[in-house]
Design an enzyme around this catalytic site. Structure first.
Site, PDB file in Angstrom:
ATOM      1  N   LEU A   1       1.754   1.127 -14.359  1.00 34.96           N
ATOM      2  CA  LEU A   1       0.342   0.793 -14.128  1.00 34.96           C
ATOM      3  C   LEU A   1       0.194  -0.260 -13.023  1.00 34.96           C
ATOM      4  CD1 LEU A   1      -0.860   0.682 -17.849  1.00 34.96           C
ATOM      5  CD2 LEU A   1      -1.129   2.549 -16.218  1.00 34.96           C
ATOM      6  N   SER A   2       1.267  -0.456 -12.262  1.00 42.59           N
ATOM      7  CA  SER A   2       1.230  -1.314 -11.076  1.00 42.59           C
ATOM      8  C   SER A   2       0.977  -2.787 -11.359  1.00 42.59           C
ATOM      9  CB  SER A   2       0.186  -0.814 -10.076  1.00 42.59           C
ATOM     10  OG  SER A   2       0.567   0.402  -9.579  1.00 42.59           O
ATOM     11  N   SER A   3       1.689  -3.312 -12.337  1.00 41.17           N
ATOM     12  CA  SER A   3       1.575  -4.756 -12.560  1.00 41.17           C
ATOM     13  C   SER A   3       2.118  -5.518 -11.339  1.00 41.17           C
ATOM     14  CB  SER A   3       2.324  -5.168 -13.828  1.00 41.17           C
ATOM     15  OG  SER A   3       3.672  -4.772 -13.747  1.00 41.17           O
TER      16      SER A   3
ATOM     17  N   TYR B   1      13.715   7.158  -7.317  1.00 39.33           N
ATOM     18  CA  TYR B   1      12.543   7.103  -6.429  1.00 39.33           C
ATOM     19  C   TYR B   1      13.012   7.223  -4.981  1.00 39.33           C
ATOM     20  CZ  TYR B   1       8.053   5.389  -4.578  1.00 39.33           C
ATOM     21  OH  TYR B   1       6.849   5.270  -3.911  1.00 39.33           O
TER      22      TYR B   1
ATOM     23  N   ASP C   1      -0.543   1.704  -4.639  1.00 37.48           N
ATOM     24  CA  ASP C   1      -0.854   0.703  -5.671  1.00 37.48           C
ATOM     25  C   ASP C   1      -1.595  -0.498  -5.099  1.00 37.48           C
ATOM     26  OD1 ASP C   1       0.773   2.477  -7.011  1.00 37.48           O
ATOM     27  OD2 ASP C   1       2.516   1.158  -7.035  1.00 37.48           O
TER      28      ASP C   1
ATOM     29  N   HIS D   1       3.292  10.847  -5.926  1.00 41.70           N
ATOM     30  CA  HIS D   1       4.362  10.786  -4.916  1.00 41.70           C
ATOM     31  C   HIS D   1       3.928  11.325  -3.551  1.00 41.70           C
ATOM     32  CE1 HIS D   1       7.699   9.365  -7.513  1.00 41.70           C
ATOM     33  NE2 HIS D   1       6.938   9.895  -8.460  1.00 41.70           N
TER      34      HIS D   1
HETATM   35  C1  GLA Z   1       4.926   4.128  -7.585  1.00 40.49           C
HETATM   36  C2  GLA Z   1       4.863   3.630  -6.142  1.00 40.49           C
HETATM   37  C3  GLA Z   1       3.679   4.257  -5.402  1.00 40.49           C
HETATM   38  C4  GLA Z   1       3.668   5.776  -5.553  1.00 40.49           C
HETATM   39  C5  GLA Z   1       3.831   6.169  -7.019  1.00 40.49           C
HETATM   40  C6  GLA Z   1       3.989   7.662  -7.210  1.00 40.49           C
HETATM   41  O1  GLA Z   1       3.823   3.658  -8.284  1.00 40.49           O
HETATM   42  O2  GLA Z   1       4.738   2.226  -6.129  1.00 40.49           O
HETATM   43  O3  GLA Z   1       3.703   3.872  -4.044  1.00 40.49           O
HETATM   44  O4  GLA Z   1       4.658   6.358  -4.750  1.00 40.49           O
HETATM   45  O5  GLA Z   1       4.956   5.544  -7.604  1.00 40.49           O
HETATM   46  O6  GLA Z   1       2.800   8.313  -6.902  1.00 40.49           O
END
Ligand code: GLA
Length: 404
Positions: free
Chosen positions: A130-132, A227, A177, A40
């Site tokens: 995991l940023s899909s 968030y 990400d 974050h």
């Molecule tokens: C998500 C958001 C990122 C980042 C993380 C926390 O993955 O997409 O930009 O803020 O949370 O580190």
């Protein structure tokens, strides 16, 4: 190319052929990511230290003579269609919005896009932290770059993909990400200053170190609202610190730990704890990079543990499942440290193990999975990853940098 990727490549080309007939002109892929440390901090102009993982979103496709986009994603059960002349949100096919948002950003930048037919295939777990989504956005941008012969600075690609997620998809994420998905190199972690966007590839390829990703099986549902609350609390905290310190504080990045300590007693909670997390976490990222630079893995692991405690207690974004999973990972032989990764509220934890062979790592993961199932009553998914390369063309031949 390893067998898994070769099989995926064959599968996506077959799916393309079934949907559109013939062969695609280009195939690209973009990886998901796991953040080693720096939770974050990105939307506070701070520091992050992620790796790209060896799971990705692949897109293959070819040009069309008109301005239509025909999108096909068998795993999501569908096909979607749009025109480059009028890009609107597709409520019936949410997955298509990642593609459409990126296409719109590219058009806004003045890129000459052509119509296309394309197939998508991913193996990054969805809604697991995991940023899909970023992998899908970056794969889309990389696809259009290759298909339409665009030359865009990779940092600009990461930024336009973030804008697509913020303004088209509607998730107010930071740059972490998309940046790591586009700019990683194999065998390296990526140290990024989210204010200046300066970055450094830090070697992370010690074969004695295993990165374990542990999906808790708790989907990160309803993540957007907490968030956004955290983002708002950070902005409020920065304004309060500006008043207390009597000098400009553009973002929490501008406050040192020492300055924070001098005024924290005057801050109300939860703002004080939220700020404490971000300010200490920024310091931990710098510390972690230095530790890895000098090969001090023990220190790196300890920092991961501290990061988890801070995310759990001060930032309040962990979950029982993540706390249990990180405890179990820490209990393994050879464990250096473990923390939640991604935004939190569910999703994945990660741990670093040292000095074990593949068999011992697999056995350890199986033990953690069994104990977790027993105690949480949920089915987890544990797997290891190496630090992978960022987005690029998928060829049978190795890439020019020798990574594939
Ligand atoms: C998500 C958001 C990122 C980042 C993380 C926390 O993955 O997409 O930009 O803020 O949370 O580190």
């Amino acid at each position: 190319m390893n067998t898994d990727r070769a099989q995926r490549l064959e599968a996506i080309h077959r799916m393309f052929n079934e949907a559109f007939g013939g062969e695609p002109e280009v195939t690209v892929e973009a990886p998901g990511r796991v953040n080693l440390i720096g939770g974050h901090t990105d939307y506070n102009d701070g520091f992050v230290f992620p790796i790209a993982i060896d799971r990705s979103v692949m897109i293959c496709g070819r040009r069309r003579a008109d301005r239509r986009l025909l999108m096909h994603q068998p795993a999501m059960g569908g096909s979607a269609e749009a025109s480059l002349d009028r890009i609107e949100k597709d409520a019936a096919h949410p997955w298509a919005n990642y593609i459409l948002g990126v296409a719109r950003e590219l058009l806004d930048l003045g890129c000459a896009l052509c119509g296309a037919e394309l197939t998508v295939h991913g193996n990054v777990p969805i809604a697991a932290g995991l940023s899909s989504s970023a992998a899908m956005e970056v794969a889309t941008a990389t696809f259009f770059e290759a298909l339409c012969g665009l030359a865009i600075d990779p940092v600009e690609v990461a930024r336009l993909c973030q804008r697509a997620e913020n303004s088209f998809v509607g998730m107010n994420c930071g740059i972490l990400d998309q940046f790591v998905s586009k700019l990683s190199t194999q065998g390296h972690a990526l140290m990024l200053d989210c204010r200046s966007l300066e970055y450094r590839h830090v070697p992370f390829d010690d074969p004695a170190v295993h990165v374990v990703i542990a999906d808790t099986g708790v989907p990160r549902a309803l993540i957007d609202s907490p968030y956004n609350t955290r983002r708002a609390e950070c902005e409020q905290g920065a304004r309060l610190l500006e008043t207390l310190l009597g000098r400009p504080v553009k973002a929490l990045r501008d406050v040192s730990l020492e300055a924070f300590r001098s005024v924290e007693a005057e801050m109300p909670d939860p703002l004080r704890s939220r700020c404490r997390h971000i300010i200490t976490e920024n310091a931990r990222v710098l510390d972690a990079v230095a530790a890895l630079d000098r090969g001090d893995l023990k220190r790196l692991g300890a920092l991961l543990n501290e990061s988890h405690v801070s995310l759990r207690d001060d930032y309040d974004v962990s979950a029982d499942a993540l706390n249990l999973m990180t405890d179990l990972l820490r209990g393994l032989d050879g464990a250096l440290g473990a923390r939640m990764t991604g935004a939190g509220f569910g999703g994945c934890a990660m741990g670093l193990l040292h000095g074990l062979d593949e068999k011992n790592v697999d056995d350890g993961c199986a033990r953690v999975a069994a104990r977790y199932r027993e105690r949480a009553g949920l089915q987890p998914n544990l797997f290891t990853t190496r630090a992978a390369a960022g987005a690029g063309l998928v060829n049978a031949e190795p890439r020019r940098d020798g990574t594939r």
